[in-house]
Design an enzyme around this catalytic site. Structure first.
Site, mmCIF file in Angstrom:
data_model
loop_
_atom_site.group_PDB
_atom_site.id
_atom_site.type_symbol
_atom_site.label_atom_id
_atom_site.label_comp_id
_atom_site.label_asym_id
_atom_site.label_seq_id
_atom_site.Cartn_x
_atom_site.Cartn_y
_atom_site.Cartn_z
ATOM 1 N N LYS A 243 0.827 -1.218 0.000
ATOM 2 C CA LYS A 243 0.000 0.000 0.000
ATOM 3 C C LYS A 243 0.859 1.264 0.000
ATOM 4 C CE LYS A 243 -2.321 -0.948 3.820
ATOM 5 N NZ LYS A 243 -1.817 -2.299 4.149
ATOM 6 N N ARG B 150 -9.585 1.372 8.797
ATOM 7 C CA ARG B 150 -9.141 0.028 9.140
ATOM 8 C C ARG B 150 -10.163 -0.723 9.993
ATOM 9 N NH1 ARG B 150 -3.302 0.745 8.771
ATOM 10 N NH2 ARG B 150 -2.139 -1.149 9.208
ATOM 11 N N ARG C 194 11.758 -6.854 4.304
ATOM 12 C CA ARG C 194 11.828 -5.482 3.777
ATOM 13 C C ARG C 194 12.830 -4.588 4.492
ATOM 14 N NH1 ARG C 194 5.599 -3.326 4.585
ATOM 15 N NH2 ARG C 194 5.502 -3.334 6.845
ATOM 16 N N ARG D 236 11.196 -1.459 11.146
ATOM 17 C CA ARG D 236 9.969 -1.215 11.909
ATOM 18 C C ARG D 236 9.882 -2.174 13.085
ATOM 19 N NH1 ARG D 236 4.775 -0.286 8.005
ATOM 20 N NH2 ARG D 236 3.789 -1.181 9.864
ATOM 21 N N ARG E 6 -0.594 -8.756 13.415
ATOM 22 C CA ARG E 6 -1.134 -7.774 12.461
ATOM 23 C C ARG E 6 -2.032 -8.437 11.424
ATOM 24 N NH1 ARG E 6 4.250 -5.380 10.660
ATOM 25 N NH2 ARG E 6 3.041 -4.197 9.140
HETATM 26 P P1 AMP Z 1 0.672 0.825 8.640
HETATM 27 O O1 AMP Z 1 1.854 1.685 8.397
HETATM 28 O O2 AMP Z 1 -0.537 1.236 7.846
HETATM 29 O O3 AMP Z 1 0.974 -0.638 8.520
HETATM 30 O O4 AMP Z 1 0.240 1.069 10.171
HETATM 31 C C1 AMP Z 1 1.131 0.731 11.219
HETATM 32 C C2 AMP Z 1 0.388 0.654 12.536
HETATM 33 O O5 AMP Z 1 -0.211 1.931 12.829
HETATM 34 C C3 AMP Z 1 -0.761 -0.328 12.592
HETATM 35 O O6 AMP Z 1 -0.328 -1.645 12.906
HETATM 36 C C4 AMP Z 1 -1.606 0.264 13.724
HETATM 37 O O7 AMP Z 1 -1.025 0.013 14.985
HETATM 38 C C5 AMP Z 1 -1.461 1.766 13.461
HETATM 39 N N1 AMP Z 1 -2.500 2.266 12.531
HETATM 40 C C6 AMP Z 1 -2.295 2.818 11.313
HETATM 41 N N2 AMP Z 1 -3.455 3.178 10.748
HETATM 42 C C7 AMP Z 1 -4.425 2.833 11.632
HETATM 43 C C8 AMP Z 1 -5.844 2.924 11.623
HETATM 44 N N3 AMP Z 1 -6.521 3.445 10.570
HETATM 45 N N4 AMP Z 1 -6.514 2.462 12.717
HETATM 46 C C9 AMP Z 1 -5.872 1.947 13.778
HETATM 47 N N5 AMP Z 1 -4.545 1.827 13.850
HETATM 48 C C10 AMP Z 1 -3.815 2.257 12.781
#
Ligand code: AMP
Length: 184
Positions: free
Chosen positions: A13, A88, A127, A131, A142
């Site tokens: 994404k 989400r 990757r 993180r 996740r």
């Molecule tokens: P991402 O970079 O999109 O994989 O997001 C990393 C982490 O940020 C996720 O595992 C959640 O802990 C938090 N996070 C990001 N976007 C959301 C969202 N829309 N709702 C809840 N937690 C989020």
């Protein structure tokens, strides 16, 4: 043009959202990036969400919805946005629907990237972005969170007829080509 880029962790994404943002000159709004940046800068938001991100769990809806609402209010999003990592949960999607309706806007494309689970795990573990949530145990959490809480968001948009499913396996350029074909 308002786009939601959707898919499981590791589907690409972030990478594709940046390419779409450059190609279509749209601002890219990634909630995950905002949270990571806040953690790095030790802001009050960062302190609030650090343990949640580290564990691979979801930040509470209210916090995320407040954050996105305060972002989308900015004039740079007047012409549209590419949302990456939001909504989400179904509750977040419903809040977004309300916000868009109140502001005379709508989601033009809901693009979901599909990638087999085995490949997702391999991609994330290789990757090397450093993180804290890219470890085997956190990836498992996740993916579970994705299946339980996030996947239902797709049905929410399917009911609105907006979902475009894209094969997320292939090179970055191949996948971007499929997205461009869909967006036109
Ligand atoms: P991402 O970079 O999109 O994989 O997001 C990393 C982490 O940020 C996720 O595992 C959640 O802990 C938090 N996070 C990001 N976007 C959301 C969202 N829309 N709702 C809840 N937690 C989020």
């Amino acid at each position: 043009m308002n786009i939601i880029l959707f898919g499981p962790p590791g589907a690409g994404k972030g990478t594709q959202a940046e390419k779409i943002a450059n190609h279509y000159n749209l601002p890219h709004l990634s909630t995950g990036n905002i949270f990571r940046e806040s953690i790095k800068n030790e802001t009050s938001l960062g302190k609030k969400v650090k343990a949640i991100l580290d564990a691979g769990n979801l930040v509470p809806d209210e916090t995320v919805v407040d954050l996105v609402a305060s972002e989308l209010y900015k004039s740079e999003y007047n012409e549209g946005v590419i949302l990456d990592g939001f909504p989400r949960t179904v509750a977040q999607a419903e809040s977004l629907d309300d916000y868009l309706e109140e502001n005379g806007k709508k989601i033009d494309f809901f693009i979901t990237l599909s990638v087999p689970e085995e490949e997702l795990v391999n991609r994330i573990l290789s990757r090397g972005e450093g993180r804290s949530d890219d470890t085997p145990e956190k990836v498992k959490t996740r993916l579970q969170v994705y299946r339980n809480e996030t996947e239902p968001v797709m049905n929410h948009y399917k009911a609105q007829g907006a979902v475009k499913e894209i094969n997320g396996v292939g090179s970055i350029e191949e996948i971007f080509g499929r997205i461009k074909d869909t967006l036109g």
